[in-house]
Motif scaffolding. Sequence first.
Motif, mmCIF file in Angstrom:
data_model
loop_
_atom_site.group_PDB
_atom_site.id
_atom_site.type_symbol
_atom_site.label_atom_id
_atom_site.label_comp_id
_atom_site.label_asym_id
_atom_site.label_seq_id
_atom_site.Cartn_x
_atom_site.Cartn_y
_atom_site.Cartn_z
ATOM 1 N N UNK A 110 -3.899 25.007 -9.375
ATOM 2 C CA UNK A 110 -3.396 24.286 -8.215
ATOM 3 C C UNK A 110 -2.290 23.332 -8.661
ATOM 4 N N UNK A 111 -1.214 23.301 -7.899
ATOM 5 C CA UNK A 111 -0.102 22.395 -8.204
ATOM 6 C C UNK A 111 -0.509 20.953 -7.935
ATOM 7 N N UNK A 112 0.109 20.045 -8.685
ATOM 8 C CA UNK A 112 -0.127 18.627 -8.461
ATOM 9 C C UNK A 112 0.525 18.194 -7.159
ATOM 10 N N UNK A 113 -0.075 17.203 -6.508
ATOM 11 C CA UNK A 113 0.520 16.608 -5.319
ATOM 12 C C UNK A 113 1.696 15.754 -5.785
ATOM 13 N N UNK A 114 2.863 15.977 -5.166
ATOM 14 C CA UNK A 114 4.070 15.207 -5.511
ATOM 15 C C UNK A 114 4.158 13.997 -4.583
ATOM 16 N N UNK A 115 4.221 12.803 -5.180
ATOM 17 C CA UNK A 115 4.180 11.561 -4.413
ATOM 18 C C UNK A 115 5.388 10.697 -4.746
ATOM 19 N N UNK A 116 5.913 10.016 -3.734
ATOM 20 C CA UNK A 116 6.934 8.984 -3.925
ATOM 21 C C UNK A 116 6.339 7.677 -3.415
ATOM 22 N N UNK A 117 6.654 6.579 -4.096
ATOM 23 C CA UNK A 117 6.122 5.270 -3.734
ATOM 24 C C UNK A 117 7.293 4.359 -3.379
ATOM 25 N N UNK A 118 7.240 3.785 -2.173
ATOM 26 C CA UNK A 118 8.312 2.896 -1.710
ATOM 27 C C UNK A 118 7.703 1.546 -1.342
ATOM 28 N N UNK A 137 4.181 11.633 -9.711
ATOM 29 C CA UNK A 137 5.063 10.694 -9.016
ATOM 30 C C UNK A 137 6.494 11.160 -9.263
ATOM 31 N N UNK A 138 7.168 11.536 -8.184
ATOM 32 C CA UNK A 138 8.508 12.126 -8.295
ATOM 33 C C UNK A 138 9.624 11.185 -7.894
ATOM 34 N N UNK A 139 9.260 9.989 -7.412
ATOM 35 C CA UNK A 139 10.306 9.053 -7.035
ATOM 36 C C UNK A 139 9.741 7.710 -6.647
ATOM 37 N N UNK A 143 14.393 13.273 1.691
ATOM 38 C CA UNK A 143 15.392 14.342 1.718
ATOM 39 C C UNK A 143 15.714 14.866 0.325
ATOM 40 N N UNK A 144 15.005 14.358 -0.695
ATOM 41 C CA UNK A 144 15.222 14.824 -2.064
ATOM 42 C C UNK A 144 16.549 14.365 -2.645
ATOM 43 N N UNK A 145 17.078 13.228 -2.159
ATOM 44 C CA UNK A 145 18.407 12.787 -2.593
ATOM 45 C C UNK A 145 18.402 11.755 -3.710
ATOM 46 N N UNK A 146 17.245 11.260 -4.130
ATOM 47 C CA UNK A 146 17.220 10.312 -5.248
ATOM 48 C C UNK A 146 16.773 11.028 -6.505
ATOM 49 N N UNK A 147 17.241 10.586 -7.652
ATOM 50 C CA UNK A 147 16.762 11.200 -8.891
ATOM 51 C C UNK A 147 15.254 11.062 -8.997
ATOM 52 N N UNK A 148 14.622 12.093 -9.487
ATOM 53 C CA UNK A 148 13.173 12.072 -9.648
ATOM 54 C C UNK A 148 12.790 11.287 -10.898
ATOM 55 N N UNK A 149 11.564 10.811 -10.922
ATOM 56 C CA UNK A 149 11.034 10.140 -12.101
ATOM 57 C C UNK A 149 10.759 11.165 -13.193
ATOM 58 N N UNK A 150 10.457 12.384 -12.784
ATOM 59 C CA UNK A 150 10.168 13.446 -13.744
ATOM 60 C C UNK A 150 11.470 13.943 -14.361
ATOM 61 N N UNK A 151 11.384 14.961 -15.170
ATOM 62 C CA UNK A 151 12.572 15.507 -15.822
ATOM 63 C C UNK A 151 13.419 16.347 -14.876
ATOM 64 N N UNK A 152 12.935 16.597 -13.679
ATOM 65 C CA UNK A 152 13.711 17.362 -12.705
ATOM 66 C C UNK A 152 14.863 16.512 -12.188
ATOM 67 N N UNK A 153 15.914 17.154 -11.696
ATOM 68 C CA UNK A 153 17.042 16.408 -11.147
ATOM 69 C C UNK A 153 16.651 15.660 -9.880
ATOM 70 N N UNK A 166 13.516 16.066 -6.425
ATOM 71 C CA UNK A 166 12.460 16.883 -5.835
ATOM 72 C C UNK A 166 11.975 16.189 -4.568
ATOM 73 N N UNK A 167 11.619 16.950 -3.574
ATOM 74 C CA UNK A 167 11.109 16.388 -2.333
ATOM 75 C C UNK A 167 9.607 16.156 -2.495
ATOM 76 N N UNK A 168 9.135 14.954 -2.198
ATOM 77 C CA UNK A 168 7.701 14.676 -2.334
ATOM 78 C C UNK A 168 6.887 15.317 -1.214
ATOM 79 N N UNK A 169 5.605 15.571 -1.516
ATOM 80 C CA UNK A 169 4.662 16.019 -0.490
ATOM 81 C C UNK A 169 4.208 14.834 0.343
ATOM 82 N N UNK A 170 4.077 13.671 -0.326
ATOM 83 C CA UNK A 170 3.577 12.455 0.312
ATOM 84 C C UNK A 170 4.483 11.291 -0.079
ATOM 85 N N UNK A 171 4.789 10.437 0.893
ATOM 86 C CA UNK A 171 5.504 9.193 0.612
ATOM 87 C C UNK A 171 4.569 8.051 0.984
#
Length: 115
Positions: A1-9, A30-32, A45-55, A57-62
């Motif tokens: 199962x893939x990890x849940x991608x989360x952004x924290x604002x 945590x992707x952003x 909208x996936x417009x900020x650099x991710x925390x991960x090594x990816x350029x 990524x759109x989070x599943x949850x904000x």
Amino acid sequence: MDKVRVAVVDDHPLFRQGVVHVLTCAGMEVVGEGASAADAIALAQGRLPAVTTLDSITPDVIMLDANIPGGCVAALRAIGDPRLVARVLVLTMTGDEEQLRQVLAMGARGYVLKG
């Protein structure tokens, strides 16, 4: 199962870092991070650099602070666009029922008390 991608604002860096730490320890990716409504919209909208090594990524949850600069409601209005896939959980210091009803009506999937 893939990890849940989360952004924290949240505009409080120490609190935001604590949430990121807890989510990471719980096995989520945590992707952003951001500190304002504009950051939340960009993350959705996936417009900020991710925390991960990816350029980027759109989070599943904000996880969105209820009192961010620019306004939680403004961010929800923009993020609520049906073309975007992020689900929003609102972080709040109080259980203000009126505020919670408003953010849930705007499309938030739930809320988490900071305490």
